[in-house]
Write a protein that holds these residues in place. Sequence first.
Motif, PDB file in Angstrom:
ATOM      1  N   ALA A 188       0.832  -1.194   0.000  1.00  0.00           N
ATOM      2  CA  ALA A 188       0.000   0.000   0.000  1.00  0.00           C
ATOM      3  C   ALA A 188       0.869   1.248   0.000  1.00  0.00           C
ATOM      4  O   ALA A 188       1.867   1.316   0.696  1.00  0.00           O
ATOM      5  CB  ALA A 188      -0.922  -0.003   1.209  1.00  0.00           C
ATOM      6  N   ALA A 189       0.490   2.235  -0.786  1.00  0.00           N
ATOM      7  CA  ALA A 189       1.221   3.499  -0.830  1.00  0.00           C
ATOM      8  C   ALA A 189       0.241   4.620  -1.108  1.00  0.00           C
ATOM      9  O   ALA A 189      -0.699   4.457  -1.877  1.00  0.00           O
ATOM     10  CB  ALA A 189       2.298   3.466  -1.914  1.00  0.00           C
ATOM     11  N   LYS A 190       0.463   5.762  -0.476  1.00  0.00           N
ATOM     12  CA  LYS A 190      -0.379   6.920  -0.758  1.00  0.00           C
ATOM     13  C   LYS A 190      -0.041   7.455  -2.140  1.00  0.00           C
ATOM     14  O   LYS A 190       0.939   7.034  -2.765  1.00  0.00           O
ATOM     15  CB  LYS A 190      -0.177   7.993   0.308  1.00  0.00           C
ATOM     16  CG  LYS A 190       1.236   8.585   0.327  1.00  0.00           C
ATOM     17  CD  LYS A 190       1.353   9.731   1.300  1.00  0.00           C
ATOM     18  CE  LYS A 190       0.674  10.980   0.756  1.00  0.00           C
ATOM     19  NZ  LYS A 190       0.917  12.159   1.619  1.00  0.00           N
ATOM     20  N   ASP A 191      -0.832   8.369  -2.618  1.00  0.00           N
ATOM     21  CA  ASP A 191      -0.605   8.984  -3.921  1.00  0.00           C
ATOM     22  C   ASP A 191       0.348  10.161  -3.743  1.00  0.00           C
ATOM     23  O   ASP A 191      -0.001  11.167  -3.134  1.00  0.00           O
ATOM     24  CB  ASP A 191      -1.939   9.443  -4.506  1.00  0.00           C
ATOM     25  CG  ASP A 191      -1.802   9.901  -5.954  1.00  0.00           C
ATOM     26  OD1 ASP A 191      -0.658  10.008  -6.432  1.00  0.00           O
ATOM     27  OD2 ASP A 191      -2.838  10.146  -6.595  1.00  0.00           O
ATOM     28  N   TYR A 192       1.570  10.017  -4.254  1.00  0.00           N
ATOM     29  CA  TYR A 192       2.581  11.059  -4.102  1.00  0.00           C
ATOM     30  C   TYR A 192       2.665  11.980  -5.320  1.00  0.00           C
ATOM     31  O   TYR A 192       3.511  12.873  -5.362  1.00  0.00           O
ATOM     32  CB  TYR A 192       3.958  10.423  -3.877  1.00  0.00           C
ATOM     33  CG  TYR A 192       4.055   9.594  -2.621  1.00  0.00           C
ATOM     34  CD1 TYR A 192       4.284  10.188  -1.387  1.00  0.00           C
ATOM     35  CD2 TYR A 192       3.914   8.209  -2.666  1.00  0.00           C
ATOM     36  CE1 TYR A 192       4.379   9.435  -0.230  1.00  0.00           C
ATOM     37  CE2 TYR A 192       4.003   7.440  -1.516  1.00  0.00           C
ATOM     38  CZ  TYR A 192       4.237   8.054  -0.300  1.00  0.00           C
ATOM     39  OH  TYR A 192       4.323   7.298   0.841  1.00  0.00           O
ATOM     40  N   ARG A 193       1.828  11.757  -6.319  1.00  0.00           N
ATOM     41  CA  ARG A 193       1.909  12.558  -7.535  1.00  0.00           C
ATOM     42  C   ARG A 193       1.634  14.032  -7.244  1.00  0.00           C
ATOM     43  O   ARG A 193       0.771  14.361  -6.440  1.00  0.00           O
ATOM     44  CB  ARG A 193       0.901  12.056  -8.574  1.00  0.00           C
ATOM     45  CG  ARG A 193       1.217  10.669  -9.116  1.00  0.00           C
ATOM     46  CD  ARG A 193       0.110  10.187 -10.027  1.00  0.00           C
ATOM     47  NE  ARG A 193      -1.170  10.161  -9.325  1.00  0.00           N
ATOM     48  CZ  ARG A 193      -2.345  10.132  -9.951  1.00  0.00           C
ATOM     49  NH1 ARG A 193      -2.400  10.141 -11.258  1.00  0.00           N
ATOM     50  NH2 ARG A 193      -3.463  10.081  -9.246  1.00  0.00           N
ATOM     51  N   ARG A 250      10.021  11.369  -1.515  1.00  0.00           N
ATOM     52  CA  ARG A 250      10.982  10.382  -1.021  1.00  0.00           C
ATOM     53  C   ARG A 250      10.947  10.295   0.507  1.00  0.00           C
ATOM     54  O   ARG A 250      10.937   9.213   1.080  1.00  0.00           O
ATOM     55  CB  ARG A 250      12.401  10.748  -1.475  1.00  0.00           C
ATOM     56  CG  ARG A 250      12.743  10.390  -2.892  1.00  0.00           C
ATOM     57  CD  ARG A 250      14.226  10.593  -3.137  1.00  0.00           C
ATOM     58  NE  ARG A 250      15.002   9.653  -2.346  1.00  0.00           N
ATOM     59  CZ  ARG A 250      15.572   8.563  -2.833  1.00  0.00           C
ATOM     60  NH1 ARG A 250      15.444   8.267  -4.113  1.00  0.00           N
ATOM     61  NH2 ARG A 250      16.265   7.764  -2.048  1.00  0.00           N
ATOM     62  N   GLU A 251      10.953  11.453   1.140  1.00  0.00           N
ATOM     63  CA  GLU A 251      10.967  11.480   2.598  1.00  0.00           C
ATOM     64  C   GLU A 251       9.723  10.792   3.168  1.00  0.00           C
ATOM     65  O   GLU A 251       9.816   9.994   4.107  1.00  0.00           O
ATOM     66  CB  GLU A 251      11.045  12.924   3.077  1.00  0.00           C
ATOM     67  CG  GLU A 251      11.148  13.076   4.588  1.00  0.00           C
ATOM     68  CD  GLU A 251      11.298  14.516   5.028  1.00  0.00           C
ATOM     69  OE1 GLU A 251      11.136  14.793   6.230  1.00  0.00           O
ATOM     70  OE2 GLU A 251      11.577  15.383   4.164  1.00  0.00           O
ATOM     71  N   ALA A 252       8.550  11.077   2.582  1.00  0.00           N
ATOM     72  CA  ALA A 252       7.309  10.477   3.075  1.00  0.00           C
ATOM     73  C   ALA A 252       7.271   8.975   2.809  1.00  0.00           C
ATOM     74  O   ALA A 252       6.833   8.194   3.659  1.00  0.00           O
ATOM     75  CB  ALA A 252       6.110  11.164   2.419  1.00  0.00           C
ATOM     76  N   ALA A 253       7.740   8.538   1.643  1.00  0.00           N
ATOM     77  CA  ALA A 253       7.719   7.118   1.307  1.00  0.00           C
ATOM     78  C   ALA A 253       8.681   6.326   2.196  1.00  0.00           C
ATOM     79  O   ALA A 253       8.378   5.214   2.643  1.00  0.00           O
ATOM     80  CB  ALA A 253       8.072   6.914  -0.165  1.00  0.00           C
ATOM     81  N   GLU A 254       9.851   6.881   2.458  1.00  0.00           N
ATOM     82  CA  GLU A 254      10.810   6.207   3.334  1.00  0.00           C
ATOM     83  C   GLU A 254      10.266   6.113   4.750  1.00  0.00           C
ATOM     84  O   GLU A 254      10.451   5.103   5.432  1.00  0.00           O
ATOM     85  CB  GLU A 254      12.147   6.940   3.301  1.00  0.00           C
ATOM     86  CG  GLU A 254      12.900   6.762   1.983  1.00  0.00           C
ATOM     87  CD  GLU A 254      14.113   7.677   1.868  1.00  0.00           C
ATOM     88  OE1 GLU A 254      14.250   8.584   2.731  1.00  0.00           O
ATOM     89  OE2 GLU A 254      14.909   7.507   0.925  1.00  0.00           O
TER      90      GLU A 254
END
Length: 318
Positions: free
Chosen positions: A93-98, A106-110
């Motif tokens: 699962a991942a939020k929409d970073y577009r 990058r900071e939020a995904a890490e």
Amino acid sequence: MLGLISPFLGFAVMVVAIVLVWKDTSWSKGVKVAATVAAFALLGSVAPEPEDQSRGTAAPADGKAAVGAGRVNTLARTAPSASPSPTSRPRPAAKDYRGMSLDDAREAAEAAGFGVDEHDASDEDKSIMMRLNWTVCFQRTGWTSSGTRMIDFGAVKKGAPCPREDGGAIPWPTMPDLVWKTWRTAHKEVAALGTVPADHIMASTAYVNDQLPDKGGYDDWRVCVTDPAKGGDVTVGMWVTIGLTHPDNGCPDSGRDDGDRPRLPDRDDDGDPDYHDPFPGDRRRTSSYPDGLPGGSGDSSDGSGGGGGWNCPRTRWC
């Protein structure tokens, strides 16, 4: 019947039965062969099919693009031996970073536990420097061989529109047709393209011997030429030059091939084009000095000599 209970038990009993048929019966050789074939066929019809071991190890990637679908960027997705294959796992699962800056994404995904990769989303395939100046257009998730969740960002330079698909050409806005529009209108149309700051739009003269009035004085001057030309790409941060002429003048002939920059008529060759020269036949009088220009030393119009006189007969200077 034993094969229905256990394929291995059925196979073992069948082997014993076949051996006895061949050793302890008086059947002919053809009958023995037929019995052997029939026994194998019967066991094969009741034995369960083996589990499919050929299912792939690549995890499906979920991608979201600003416009259309993007290319798949390969992540290592072979499952570790101690865990289920990636195909049996739910997609990470991942939020929409577009739309976020690449640095923030990058900071939020890490922080969410993802390993992060990145690439230029356009067909230019540039190396990414200064992530703050790049914007996320595409994202794809998957698993690594060690079981790590991965996300791969496709980004473009800040201010650039996203390609229709990951790895495609950037759909830059193009220069509109501005010829004979006023400077005020042309400036608004170029600024509205969204890729050029207002202070990167410069006014110039279409004729080499013309001069713009002070700012605000050429708002109604007309456009003759633009750089880039009509239909050219207007990219991020570029400088746009708009060549103007006074409404009393036409535009230079675009078909001239003499290599010289276009000039307005200037009969007395004093630097003032005739259209605003108050004395178009008098080189000594210009728009800056309508009553004449100071002359050189040793030149006196009253005949008194002595040097240092003014070469300005019949003007207020004398």
